[in-house]
Scaffold this motif. Structure first.
Motif, short mmCIF file in Angstrom:
data_model
loop_
_atom_site.label_atom_id
_atom_site.label_comp_id
_atom_site.label_asym_id
_atom_site.label_seq_id
_atom_site.Cartn_x
_atom_site.Cartn_y
_atom_site.Cartn_z
N ALA A 31 -39.80 73.36 -18.20
CA ALA A 31 -38.42 73.86 -18.80
C ALA A 31 -37.74 73.54 -20.01
O ALA A 31 -37.39 73.96 -20.68
CB ALA A 31 -37.35 74.12 -17.71
N ALA A 32 -38.00 72.22 -19.98
CA ALA A 32 -37.44 71.63 -21.23
C ALA A 32 -38.16 71.96 -22.44
O ALA A 32 -37.75 72.28 -23.49
CB ALA A 32 -37.63 70.08 -21.17
N LEU A 33 -39.46 72.11 -22.34
CA LEU A 33 -40.33 72.64 -23.51
C LEU A 33 -40.23 73.95 -23.80
O LEU A 33 -39.86 74.31 -24.85
CB LEU A 33 -41.88 72.53 -23.01
CG LEU A 33 -42.59 71.17 -23.34
CD1 LEU A 33 -43.78 71.05 -22.55
CD2 LEU A 33 -42.56 70.66 -24.49
N VAL A 34 -40.08 74.91 -22.91
CA VAL A 34 -39.74 76.29 -22.92
C VAL A 34 -38.45 76.30 -23.71
O VAL A 34 -38.40 77.42 -24.41
CB VAL A 34 -39.86 77.08 -21.76
CG1 VAL A 34 -39.26 78.23 -21.91
CG2 VAL A 34 -41.08 77.07 -21.16
N HIS A 35 -37.46 75.74 -23.38
CA HIS A 35 -36.19 75.88 -23.83
C HIS A 35 -35.44 75.10 -25.01
O HIS A 35 -34.87 75.65 -25.80
CB HIS A 35 -35.01 75.82 -22.61
CG HIS A 35 -35.30 76.75 -21.54
ND1 HIS A 35 -34.54 78.11 -21.64
CD2 HIS A 35 -35.91 76.81 -20.34
CE1 HIS A 35 -34.85 78.91 -20.93
NE2 HIS A 35 -35.64 78.19 -19.94
N ALA A 36 -36.26 74.04 -25.08
CA ALA A 36 -35.90 73.02 -26.33
C ALA A 36 -37.05 73.18 -27.41
O ALA A 36 -36.49 72.81 -28.69
CB ALA A 36 -35.60 71.62 -25.77
N ALA A 37 -38.24 73.54 -27.13
CA ALA A 37 -39.11 73.90 -28.33
C ALA A 37 -40.06 74.89 -28.04
O ALA A 37 -41.27 74.78 -27.91
CB ALA A 37 -40.24 72.39 -28.28
N PRO A 38 -39.35 76.07 -28.21
CA PRO A 38 -40.12 77.27 -27.81
C PRO A 38 -41.06 77.88 -28.56
O PRO A 38 -42.13 78.62 -28.33
CB PRO A 38 -38.84 78.39 -27.95
CG PRO A 38 -37.80 77.69 -28.86
CD PRO A 38 -37.82 76.18 -28.55
N THR A 39 -41.30 77.00 -29.73
CA THR A 39 -42.59 77.57 -30.76
C THR A 39 -43.60 76.53 -30.67
O THR A 39 -44.73 77.20 -31.18
CB THR A 39 -41.91 77.59 -32.03
OG1 THR A 39 -41.60 76.37 -32.60
CG2 THR A 39 -40.64 78.49 -32.39
N LEU A 40 -43.64 75.60 -29.75
CA LEU A 40 -44.85 74.80 -29.74
C LEU A 40 -45.77 75.37 -28.96
O LEU A 40 -45.49 76.16 -27.92
CB LEU A 40 -44.38 73.46 -29.20
CG LEU A 40 -43.46 72.59 -29.82
CD1 LEU A 40 -43.20 71.12 -28.83
CD2 LEU A 40 -44.23 71.98 -31.27
N PRO A 41 -47.17 75.18 -29.06
CA PRO A 41 -48.18 75.79 -28.46
C PRO A 41 -48.01 75.44 -27.01
O PRO A 41 -48.25 76.09 -25.81
CB PRO A 41 -49.31 75.31 -29.05
CG PRO A 41 -49.14 74.96 -30.40
CD PRO A 41 -47.57 74.50 -30.33
N LEU A 42 -47.61 74.05 -26.67
CA LEU A 42 -47.53 73.56 -25.26
C LEU A 42 -46.27 74.61 -24.57
O LEU A 42 -46.54 74.45 -23.35
CB LEU A 42 -46.86 72.30 -25.64
CG LEU A 42 -47.69 71.11 -25.83
CD1 LEU A 42 -46.92 70.01 -26.34
CD2 LEU A 42 -49.04 70.90 -24.97
N ALA A 43 -45.49 75.39 -25.15
CA ALA A 43 -44.53 75.98 -24.35
C ALA A 43 -44.56 77.61 -24.27
O ALA A 43 -44.12 78.35 -23.82
CB ALA A 43 -43.12 75.96 -25.37
N GLN A 44 -45.81 77.90 -24.81
CA GLN A 44 -46.34 79.22 -24.90
C GLN A 44 -46.62 79.90 -23.46
O GLN A 44 -46.92 79.09 -22.56
CB GLN A 44 -47.19 79.68 -25.73
CG GLN A 44 -46.73 79.20 -27.08
CD GLN A 44 -45.27 79.66 -27.71
OE1 GLN A 44 -45.07 81.16 -27.42
NE2 GLN A 44 -44.57 79.14 -28.13
N PRO A 45 -46.42 80.96 -23.06
CA PRO A 45 -46.82 81.38 -21.54
C PRO A 45 -47.96 81.27 -21.10
O PRO A 45 -48.19 80.56 -20.03
CB PRO A 45 -46.52 83.01 -21.81
CG PRO A 45 -45.49 83.23 -22.73
CD PRO A 45 -45.72 81.97 -23.99
N ARG A 46 -48.88 81.29 -21.89
CA ARG A 46 -50.32 81.00 -21.39
C ARG A 46 -50.49 79.71 -21.18
O ARG A 46 -51.18 79.34 -20.12
CB ARG A 46 -51.45 81.33 -22.49
CG ARG A 46 -52.85 81.30 -22.04
CD ARG A 46 -53.72 81.62 -23.17
NE ARG A 46 -54.21 80.89 -24.05
CZ ARG A 46 -55.04 80.87 -25.07
NH1 ARG A 46 -55.43 82.12 -25.25
NH2 ARG A 46 -55.29 80.01 -25.83
#
Length: 144
Positions: A31-46
């Motif tokens: 959740a932290a990655l998705v909401h705080a760093a949404p453009t990183l590859p680690l945060a992408q849906p896949r």
């Protein structure tokens, strides 16, 4: 960060209703990655969804081979990192999912569907949150 808090509270509420621990530490990290760093590859849906599922697979494999112990947990985390890198689904929190499985030994038939649903919910709230907050970067940068 209210969207991240809301989705984590939703996971707690779901867990309370079904009497299962749905919120596990790796999902808070996701959740932290998705909401705080949404453009990183680690945060992408896949990476979020497939990464956690690969982590679960490695966790259950290590548990079957080596049992529930710290050694097996470490191997599961390392194998998850290798597998997610190879599959082009990098997601650090997935390594922690593998560790949780080895050390907590949840029943796969209950845990895996809850994990899948939780990751989808994280992705959907990231998508909705980025549409509501006009100044934030669009999430996801790519779906697959």
């Amino acid at each position: 960060m209210s969207a991240a808090t809301a989705v984590l509270l939703t996971l707690v509420a779901i867990g309370a209703v079904i009497h299962e621990p749905v919120l596990i530490p790796p999902l808070a990290a996701s959740a932290a990655l998705v909401h705080a760093a949404p453009t990183l590859p680690l945060a992408q849906p896949r990476s979020v969804i497939v990464g956690h599922l690969l982590g679960a697979a490695m966790g259950y494999a290590a548990l079957a081979v080596g049992g529930s112990n710290a050694w097996s947990a470490a191997v599961a985390a390392g194998l998850t990192l290798a597998l997610t890198t190879f599959a082009r689904t990098p997601h650090a929190a997935a390594c922690a999912t593998a560790v949780v499985i080895v050390l907590q030994t949840p029943t796969p038939a209950r845990f895996v569907p809850l994990l899948f649903g939780s990751t989808v919910l994280l992705v959907l709230t990231g998508y909705a949150g980025s549409r509501i907050r006009r100044t934030s970067p669009r999430y996801p940068a790519y779906w697959w």
